[in-house]
Design a protein around this motif. Structure first.
Motif, short mmCIF file in Angstrom:
data_model
loop_
_atom_site.label_atom_id
_atom_site.label_comp_id
_atom_site.label_asym_id
_atom_site.label_seq_id
_atom_site.Cartn_x
_atom_site.Cartn_y
_atom_site.Cartn_z
N GLU A 1 21.82 7.63 27.47
CA GLU A 1 22.65 8.74 27.81
C GLU A 1 22.81 9.95 27.03
O GLU A 1 22.72 11.09 27.20
N SER B 1 21.32 10.72 24.11
CA SER B 1 20.02 11.08 23.48
C SER B 1 19.04 11.54 24.48
O SER B 1 18.08 12.19 24.18
N GLY B 2 19.29 11.21 25.72
CA GLY B 2 18.35 11.75 26.93
C GLY B 2 17.19 10.78 26.93
O GLY B 2 16.16 11.27 27.49
N GLU B 3 17.27 9.57 26.45
CA GLU B 3 16.35 8.73 26.38
C GLU B 3 16.49 7.37 27.17
O GLU B 3 16.22 6.47 26.86
#
Length: 173
Positions: A111, A113-115
């Motif tokens: 969440e 790190s956007g990964e």
């Protein structure tokens, strides 16, 4: 033959299969294994949906509907309600206590790190490999037990044959 046919007909009944799965999910060791397998499936499906640009709320709805265990499905429904209410997925999953600490950390890192899809894929791989290892350990323990049971059956047959042969020598003509 009748027993085999009865087992096959019971296994073909989807309602009975689902009910047996629910019962087996409450068995101490086997239940944990089934729940972890289900969570691995959930993480894999959610990862695939998020990688294909499905909105997270819709992806969570779709994945929870694909769960076979009602306990897992209810926890995921509760998680979805919390996420709709504005909480982060990791916080909502921690509240329902469905994932272990490693799983929660993976979701939290994903969440931030956007990964998230990659972290969910890693989580699915982690649960799948843990399930495979558990199956290997079970089979390693099952092998000596199977040898003992087969040996006992063969021994019983041999004793029965020997008793039959020795009792024939006692028969008077």
């Amino acid at each position: 033959l009748a027993v085999v046919l009865a087992i096959i007909s019971l296994a073909a009944n989807s309602v009975l299969r689902a009910r047996m799965l629910q019962i087996l999910s409450r068995v101490p060791i086997l239940g944990r294994w089934l729940v972890e397998t289900e969570i691995g499936r959930w993480a894999s499906m959610l990862s695939t949906l998020l990688e294909n640009r499905v909105p997270i709320l819709r992806a969570m709805e779709l994945t929870q509907n694909g769960m076979r265990l009602t306990a897992v499905r209810h926890k995921l429904q509760q998680t979805l309600r919390e996420v709709r209410g504005g909480k982060k997925m990791a916080v909502a999953l921690a509240e329902v206590q469905i994932l272990n600490v490693t799983g929660l950390n993976l979701i939290r890192v994903g969440e931030r790190s956007g990964e998230l899809p990659n972290m969910l894929r890693t989580l699915a791989t982690l649960y799948e490999s843990a399930g495979r290892e558990r199956l290997k350990r079970f089979l390693i323990l099952l092998e000596p037990l199977a040898i003992l049971i087969i040996g006992a059956v063969i021994g019983t047959i041999m004793i029965a044959v020997m008793l039959a042969i020795t009792s024939l020598s006692n028969v008077s003509f």
